[in-house]
Design a protein around this motif. Structure first.
Motif, PDB file in Angstrom:
ATOM      1  N   GLY A   1       0.827  -1.376   0.060  1.00 53.78           N
ATOM      2  CA  GLY A   1       0.282  -0.071  -0.090  1.00 53.78           C
ATOM      3  C   GLY A   1       1.002   1.158  -0.137  1.00 53.78           C
ATOM      4  N   SER A   2       0.605   2.083   0.924  1.00 55.79           N
ATOM      5  CA  SER A   2       1.390   3.206   1.143  1.00 55.79           C
ATOM      6  C   SER A   2       2.955   3.032   1.926  1.00 55.79           C
ATOM      7  N   TYR A   3       3.111   1.893   2.443  1.00 55.89           N
ATOM      8  CA  TYR A   3       4.043   1.301   3.332  1.00 55.89           C
ATOM      9  C   TYR A   3       5.182   0.723   2.531  1.00 55.89           C
ATOM     10  N   LEU A   4       6.371   1.099   2.933  1.00 60.13           N
ATOM     11  CA  LEU A   4       7.599   0.758   2.332  1.00 60.13           C
ATOM     12  C   LEU A   4       8.213  -0.045   3.488  1.00 60.13           C
ATOM     13  N   VAL A   5       8.274  -1.603   3.222  1.00 59.88           N
ATOM     14  CA  VAL A   5       8.905  -2.472   4.338  1.00 59.88           C
ATOM     15  C   VAL A   5      10.270  -3.127   3.811  1.00 59.88           C
ATOM     16  N   ALA A   6      11.241  -2.817   4.889  1.00 66.43           N
ATOM     17  CA  ALA A   6      12.364  -3.575   4.466  1.00 66.43           C
ATOM     18  C   ALA A   6      12.504  -4.634   5.668  1.00 66.43           C
ATOM     19  N   LYS A   7      12.729  -5.867   5.050  1.00 64.04           N
ATOM     20  CA  LYS A   7      13.059  -7.191   5.967  1.00 64.04           C
ATOM     21  C   LYS A   7      14.434  -7.645   5.999  1.00 64.04           C
ATOM     22  N   GLY A   8      15.114  -7.821   6.993  1.00 63.82           N
ATOM     23  CA  GLY A   8      16.319  -8.295   7.106  1.00 63.82           C
ATOM     24  C   GLY A   8      16.507  -9.400   8.257  1.00 63.82           C
ATOM     25  N   LYS A   9      18.031  -9.667   8.476  1.00 59.89           N
ATOM     26  CA  LYS A   9      18.278 -10.547   9.596  1.00 59.89           C
ATOM     27  C   LYS A   9      17.960  -9.920  10.881  1.00 59.89           C
ATOM     28  N   LEU A  10      18.009  -8.557  10.966  1.00 59.23           N
ATOM     29  CA  LEU A  10      17.545  -7.963  12.549  1.00 59.23           C
ATOM     30  C   LEU A  10      16.125  -7.700  12.472  1.00 59.23           C
ATOM     31  N   GLY A  11      15.382  -7.779  11.550  1.00 57.71           N
ATOM     32  CA  GLY A  11      13.943  -7.543  11.738  1.00 57.71           C
ATOM     33  C   GLY A  11      13.396  -6.854  10.640  1.00 57.71           C
ATOM     34  N   THR A  12      12.231  -6.387  10.867  1.00 57.68           N
ATOM     35  CA  THR A  12      11.587  -5.381   9.970  1.00 57.68           C
ATOM     36  C   THR A  12      11.198  -4.113  10.368  1.00 57.68           C
ATOM     37  N   VAL A  13      11.477  -3.181   9.188  1.00 58.08           N
ATOM     38  CA  VAL A  13      11.279  -1.584   9.391  1.00 58.08           C
ATOM     39  C   VAL A  13      10.247  -1.501   8.366  1.00 58.08           C
ATOM     40  N   LYS A  14       9.133  -0.456   8.875  1.00 58.16           N
ATOM     41  CA  LYS A  14       7.997  -0.043   8.011  1.00 58.16           C
ATOM     42  C   LYS A  14       7.914   1.433   8.151  1.00 58.16           C
ATOM     43  N   LYS A  15       7.766   1.989   7.025  1.00 56.14           N
ATOM     44  CA  LYS A  15       7.766   3.517   6.835  1.00 56.14           C
ATOM     45  C   LYS A  15       6.503   3.954   6.061  1.00 56.14           C
ATOM     46  N   ASP A  16       5.599   4.698   6.421  1.00 51.05           N
ATOM     47  CA  ASP A  16       4.341   5.246   5.777  1.00 51.05           C
ATOM     48  C   ASP A  16       4.914   6.563   5.091  1.00 51.05           C
ATOM     49  N   LEU A  17       4.829   6.130   3.601  1.00 50.74           N
ATOM     50  CA  LEU A  17       5.228   7.350   2.602  1.00 50.74           C
ATOM     51  C   LEU A  17       4.028   7.819   2.066  1.00 50.74           C
ATOM     52  N   LEU A  18       2.953   7.732   2.411  1.00 54.79           N
ATOM     53  CA  LEU A  18       1.636   8.134   1.928  1.00 54.79           C
ATOM     54  C   LEU A  18       1.700   9.812   1.090  1.00 54.79           C
TER      55      LEU A  18
END
Length: 184
Positions: free
Chosen positions: A25-42
């Motif tokens: 959707g409007s979220y950019l999601v980065a997944k890696g070995k340390l976890g997940t980071v979500k950022k709303d770029l709407l």
């Protein structure tokens, strides 16, 4: 009349191996070995596309402001990728001259007790689900994959011991950020 050729503004961020970047959707999601980071770029006026191992950022316009927005989003994406790959660590030092301060982590809060002999503890919120806070002697160590959450938690802790109505040159007691590092 002179015509000027306007160049198209765009930025690219390379995605390293071991990191997966998706758009939900409007979220950019980065997944890696340390976890997940979500950022709303709407509300950011850019178009983000993810192809192969690159994130491409294109603004809607071609003005100087659009270049600034593009570079800001590029920096956000880079810090998200760096966070899930390496992580971030902030260190906060406990400093007191009058009353011995004790710091305790209780759930999603950090309690600063006995600050200037106060009976009630000063409370600072821990931001984000993946942010970890631990007390190591005179230091409070904050770790996590999201730079935004780690830095805001450190700021909350520092602000909880802000001194009012006293000379800050004399009353130096408090918790102060002294180290910002990459890696966990």
């Amino acid at each position: 009349m002179a015509t000027s050729t306007e160049q198209e503004i765009m930025a690219e961020v390379k995605i390293p191996a071991g990191v997966k970047v998706t758009k939900e959707g409007s979220y950019l999601v980065a997944k890696g070995k340390l976890g997940t980071v979500k950022k709303d770029l709407l509300k950011v006026p850019v178009t983000i596309t993810i192809e192969n191992d690159k994130v491409t950022i294109k603004p809607y316009g071609k003005r100087k402001r659009d270049l600034a927005v593009t570079n800001t989003v590029r920096s956000i994406v880079q810090s998200m990728i760096k966070g899930v790959e390496k992580g971030y660590t902030y260190k906060v030092k406990v400093i007191f001259a009058h009353f011995p301060i004790s710091v305790k982590v209780k759930g999603k809060e950090v309690h600063v007790e006995n600050f200037f002999g106060e009976r009630s503890a000063r409370v600072a919120r821990i931001q984000g689900d993946a942010t970890k806070v631990e007390v190591q002697g005179e230091d409070v160590v904050i770790k996590g994959p999201s730079l935004e959450d780690v830095s805001q938690t450190a700021a909350n802790i520092e602000q909880s011991t802000k001194i009012k109505d006293k000379d800050q040159r004399v009353f130096l007691d408090g918790l102060y950020v002294y180290s910002r590092e990459e890696g966990m």
